[in-house]
Design a protein around this motif. Structure first.
Motif, PDB file in Angstrom:
ATOM      1  N   LEU A 189       0.799  -1.224   0.000  1.00 25.72           N
ATOM      2  CA  LEU A 189       0.000   0.000   0.000  1.00 25.72           C
ATOM      3  C   LEU A 189       0.835   1.279   0.000  1.00 25.72           C
ATOM      4  O   LEU A 189       0.272   2.383   0.013  1.00 25.72           O
ATOM      5  N   ASP A 190       2.163   1.128  -0.030  1.00 23.97           N
ATOM      6  CA  ASP A 190       3.065   2.278   0.014  1.00 23.97           C
ATOM      7  C   ASP A 190       2.757   3.174   1.208  1.00 23.97           C
ATOM      8  O   ASP A 190       2.525   4.385   1.084  1.00 23.97           O
ATOM      9  N   VAL A 191       2.756   2.560   2.383  1.00 17.82           N
ATOM     10  CA  VAL A 191       2.560   3.299   3.629  1.00 17.82           C
ATOM     11  C   VAL A 191       3.701   2.936   4.577  1.00 17.82           C
ATOM     12  O   VAL A 191       4.158   1.793   4.589  1.00 17.82           O
ATOM     13  N   PRO A 192       4.202   3.900   5.351  1.00 18.88           N
ATOM     14  CA  PRO A 192       5.314   3.605   6.264  1.00 18.88           C
ATOM     15  C   PRO A 192       4.847   2.768   7.446  1.00 18.88           C
ATOM     16  O   PRO A 192       3.884   3.110   8.127  1.00 18.88           O
ATOM     17  N   LEU A 193       5.530   1.658   7.679  1.00 19.85           N
ATOM     18  CA  LEU A 193       5.217   0.782   8.807  1.00 19.85           C
ATOM     19  C   LEU A 193       6.519   0.287   9.426  1.00 19.85           C
ATOM     20  O   LEU A 193       7.345  -0.308   8.732  1.00 19.85           O
ATOM     21  N   LYS A 194       6.693   0.521  10.701  1.00 20.09           N
ATOM     22  CA  LYS A 194       7.868  -0.027  11.382  1.00 20.09           C
ATOM     23  C   LYS A 194       7.525  -0.644  12.737  1.00 20.09           C
ATOM     24  O   LYS A 194       8.321  -1.385  13.296  1.00 20.09           O
ATOM     25  N   TYR A 195       6.335  -0.350  13.248  1.00 23.01           N
ATOM     26  CA  TYR A 195       5.927  -0.928  14.521  1.00 23.01           C
ATOM     27  C   TYR A 195       4.918  -2.049  14.300  1.00 23.01           C
ATOM     28  O   TYR A 195       4.114  -1.996  13.375  1.00 23.01           O
ATOM     29  N   TYR A 196       4.976  -3.034  15.165  1.00 20.51           N
ATOM     30  CA  TYR A 196       3.995  -4.109  15.096  1.00 20.51           C
ATOM     31  C   TYR A 196       3.640  -4.581  16.495  1.00 20.51           C
ATOM     32  O   TYR A 196       4.402  -4.410  17.450  1.00 20.51           O
ATOM     33  N   VAL A 197       2.458  -5.156  16.618  1.00 24.56           N
ATOM     34  CA  VAL A 197       2.042  -5.866  17.822  1.00 24.56           C
ATOM     35  C   VAL A 197       1.454  -7.184  17.352  1.00 24.56           C
ATOM     36  O   VAL A 197       0.542  -7.214  16.540  1.00 24.56           O
ATOM     37  N   GLU A 198       2.008  -8.275  17.847  1.00 24.40           N
ATOM     38  CA  GLU A 198       1.549  -9.616  17.464  1.00 24.40           C
ATOM     39  C   GLU A 198       0.918 -10.291  18.673  1.00 24.40           C
ATOM     40  O   GLU A 198       1.442 -10.228  19.781  1.00 24.40           O
ATOM     41  N   SER A 250       1.037 -13.724  25.576  1.00 26.16           N
ATOM     42  CA  SER A 250       0.393 -13.778  24.265  1.00 26.16           C
ATOM     43  C   SER A 250       0.820 -12.691  23.289  1.00 26.16           C
ATOM     44  O   SER A 250       0.401 -12.703  22.136  1.00 26.16           O
ATOM     45  N   ILE A 251       1.640 -11.734  23.726  1.00 29.34           N
ATOM     46  CA  ILE A 251       1.972 -10.581  22.882  1.00 29.34           C
ATOM     47  C   ILE A 251       3.461 -10.517  22.595  1.00 29.34           C
ATOM     48  O   ILE A 251       4.293 -10.851  23.425  1.00 29.34           O
ATOM     49  N   ARG A 252       3.800 -10.072  21.375  1.00 30.30           N
ATOM     50  CA  ARG A 252       5.162  -9.673  21.016  1.00 30.30           C
ATOM     51  C   ARG A 252       5.055  -8.343  20.298  1.00 30.30           C
ATOM     52  O   ARG A 252       4.162  -8.131  19.470  1.00 30.30           O
ATOM     53  N   THR A 253       5.964  -7.430  20.596  1.00 28.14           N
ATOM     54  CA  THR A 253       5.947  -6.112  19.957  1.00 28.14           C
ATOM     55  C   THR A 253       7.342  -5.519  19.956  1.00 28.14           C
ATOM     56  O   THR A 253       8.176  -5.865  20.802  1.00 28.14           O
ATOM     57  N   ASN A 254       7.601  -4.636  19.005  1.00 26.85           N
ATOM     58  CA  ASN A 254       8.878  -3.926  18.998  1.00 26.85           C
ATOM     59  C   ASN A 254       8.734  -2.510  19.545  1.00 26.85           C
ATOM     60  O   ASN A 254       9.610  -1.671  19.364  1.00 26.85           O
ATOM     61  N   LEU A 255       7.611  -2.247  20.228  1.00 26.89           N
ATOM     62  CA  LEU A 255       7.436  -0.998  20.967  1.00 26.89           C
ATOM     63  C   LEU A 255       7.987  -1.196  22.379  1.00 26.89           C
ATOM     64  O   LEU A 255       7.673  -2.183  23.046  1.00 26.89           O
ATOM     65  N   THR A 256       8.800  -0.256  22.832  1.00 31.73           N
ATOM     66  CA  THR A 256       9.350  -0.349  24.179  1.00 31.73           C
ATOM     67  C   THR A 256       8.304   0.076  25.207  1.00 31.73           C
ATOM     68  O   THR A 256       7.289   0.709  24.872  1.00 31.73           O
ATOM     69  N   PHE A 257       8.564  -0.247  26.457  1.00 29.84           N
ATOM     70  CA  PHE A 257       7.640   0.149  27.516  1.00 29.84           C
ATOM     71  C   PHE A 257       7.502   1.662  27.569  1.00 29.84           C
ATOM     72  O   PHE A 257       6.396   2.199  27.726  1.00 29.84           O
ATOM     73  N   ASN A 258       8.615   2.379  27.458  1.00 32.66           N
ATOM     74  CA  ASN A 258       8.558   3.844  27.511  1.00 32.66           C
ATOM     75  C   ASN A 258       7.703   4.410  26.388  1.00 32.66           C
ATOM     76  O   ASN A 258       6.932   5.354  26.585  1.00 32.66           O
ATOM     77  N   SER A 259       7.833   3.827  25.186  1.00 32.46           N
ATOM     78  CA  SER A 259       7.026   4.302  24.060  1.00 32.46           C
ATOM     79  C   SER A 259       5.548   4.022  24.303  1.00 32.46           C
ATOM     80  O   SER A 259       4.683   4.860  24.014  1.00 32.46           O
TER      81      SER A 259
END
Length: 374
Positions: free
Chosen positions: A161-170, A264-273
Motif C-alpha cells: 500500500l506504500d505506507v510507512p510501517l515499522k511498529y507491530y504488535v503480534e 500472548s503478545i510480542r511487539t517492537n514498541l518499548t515500555f517507555n514508548s
C-alpha cells in the motif's frame, strides 16, 4: 533482520502441503483483539501507580522483541503513527506451531490532530509479493509472517500500500478469553443469527464473555460476506474491549489481564514508548473508524486468492496515508504490475474461480509457481 530475511529459504510446495494437512483438522480463525490488549494495559499503566504500575511494566517488558528493534518516535502527542496488528493462529485450541500464519492483519493508525483511531483490515488471502525473500515470490499475505517473521510482514504490507510501517504488535490466541473476561466482557451488535462453537448468537445486541467472544469472531464460512463479515465482527470486539478497558472492573482483574499480555503478545514498541502513547494519545480512542481492503476471488494455480484492483489498492493507500497526514502517491508495485498483465480478468465478475496469472518481473513469462502457497 534484513539480512536474515534475504537469506530465508522458501518452503517447497510439498512442505506447504504437509503443513496444511497437519493444520487443516484444527483450522481456526483468530480474533483480532490485539488493539484491545494493548489499550487495556496502556490505560491501566497510565491511570494507576504503585503495584499496578510495576506489574504492568513487568508484563510489557516480557513482550518486547529486540530482533525487530527500530528507532522509536517521540510519541509526543503531535505526530501520527501506524502499527501493524498481527493475529497469529497459534497458542490455543490445540495449535502449537512455532510461527503459524497471521489470520488477522490490521493497520491501526492514530492521528492526534483529528483525534481518531483508524483500523484498516487486510484480508488474509490477499495476493502479495513477499518482500525480503532471496528470489521473487508471491504468496497470500498471511504467509509473510510464517516465512520471514514480523519483519517480512511489516515490509510486505508496507510495500503493498506504500505506507510507512515499522511498529507491530503480534498476539496469539492464548490469552483472548482472559482478556475479554478481564475487562468484564464485550458488547456487540450481532448482524444476523448464527450458531458456532457451541454458542448461538441472536441478531441484535449481546454481551459476550471470553469464550463466546472467541467463537463470535472466528466464524467465517456461514457469513454471507465471508472473511469480510468476520473482519467486521472482529472490529466490533476490538472497539468494545477498548471501551470497557477504561472501566474500574478491569483493575479488579489486573492479574488476569497482565498475565494474558505477557504470554500472548510480542511487539517492537518499548515500555517507555507504550507509556507515552497511553499518556499522549488516549483521547484518540474515543473516535474510532474502520475500513478494509476489498478484493475479488480468483484462482492462482490451484489456490484460491483475493486479488486487489488498482482502484481498490489506491483507495486504501490514500485512506491510510491521509490518516497519517501524508499526501497520496500513485501506486506502482508488483500488484499493479500483475494487474496490468491480466487484461482479461473481469473485475466486475462474482466468479471466484476466474484464473489470474502471476508473471515474472518485467517479463511476459509466467512465474514458476511451484512454491505457491494455498
Amino acid at each position: 533482520m534484513d539480512n536474515d530475511n534475504k537469506n530465508q529459504k522458501l518452503p517447497t510446495r510439498q512442505e506447504l502441503r504437509e503443513q496444511r494437512e497437519k493444520n487443516q483438522p484444527k483450522k481456526h480463525h483468530l480474533v483480532a483483539w490485539v488493539v484491545g490488549v494493548l489499550a487495556t494495559i496502556l490505560v491501566i499503566a497510565a491511570c494507576y501507580g504503585g503495584y499496578v504500575y510495576h506489574k504492568t511494566k513487568s508484563a510489557i517488558d516480557e513482550t518486547y522483541d529486540p530482533t525487530n528493534k527500530v528507532t522509536q518516535d517521540s510519541f509526543n502527542g503531535k505526530e501520527s503513527f501506524s502499527i501493524l496488528l498481527l493475529g497469529t493462529d497459534t497458542g490455543a485450541l490445540g495449535r502449537t506451531d512455532v510461527r503459524g500464519n497471521t489470520d488477522t492483519m490490521i493497520i491501526a493508525t492514530v492521528n492526534p490532530k483529528t483525534k481518531t483511531f483508524s483500523m484498516m483490515s487486510i484480508p488474509r488471502d490477499t495476493m502479495a509479493q513477499m518482500i525480503g525473500t532471496q528470489n521473487f515470490s508471491v504468496h497470500k499475505i498471511n504467509a509473510a509472517y510464517n516465512i520471514g517473521g514480523a519483519g517480512m510482514a511489516l515490509k510486505t504490507t508496507s510495500t503493498l500500500l506504500d505506507v510507512p510501517l515499522k511498529y507491530y504488535v503480534e498476539v496469539n490466541m492464548g490469552g483472548l478469553e482472559k482478556l475479554v473476561d478481564g475487562v468484564g466482557g464485550v458488547d456487540v451488535d450481532v448482524p444476523f443469527t448464527f450458531s458456532y462453537g457451541g454458542y448461538t448468537f441472536k441478531k441484535g445486541k449481546m454481551h459476550l464473555n471470553g469464550k463466546q467472544a472467541l467463537a463470535y469472531s472466528r466464524m467465517r464460512y456461514d457469513d454471507p460476506r465471508g472473511d469480510y463479515g468476520r473482519q467486521l465482527r472482529q472490529r466490533q470486539v476490538i472497539m468494545s474491549i477498548l471501551q470497557n478497558s477504561m472501566s474500574l472492573n478491569t483493575l479488579k482483574n489486573i492479574n488476569e489481564v497482565t498475565d494474558s499480555a505477557s504470554k500472548s503478545i510480542r511487539t517492537n514498541l518499548t515500555f517507555n514508548s507504550i507509556m507515552k502513547i497511553a499518556k499522549n494519545y488516549r483521547d484518540c480512542i474515543k473516535n474510532m473508524k474502520s475500513d478494509y481492503l476489498h478484493g475479488r476471488g480468483a484462482m492462482i494455480g490451484d489456490a484460491s486468492y483475493q486479488v486487489m484492483s488498482d482502484t481498490e489498492l489506491q483507495r486504501t493507500s490514500d485512506i491510510v496515508r491521509k490518516s497519517l497526514g501524508l499526501s497520496p502517491v500513485k501506486l506502482n508495485n508488483n500488484e499493479t504490475y500483475q494487474n496490468s498483465k491480466n487484461t482479461d480478468f473481469d473485475w466486475n465478475s462474482s466468479d471466484s474461480n476466474q484464473k489470474y496469472y502471476v508473471y515474472e518481473p518485467n517479463s511476459d513469462d509466467w512465474w514458476n509457481g511451484d512454491k505457491l502457497e494455498s
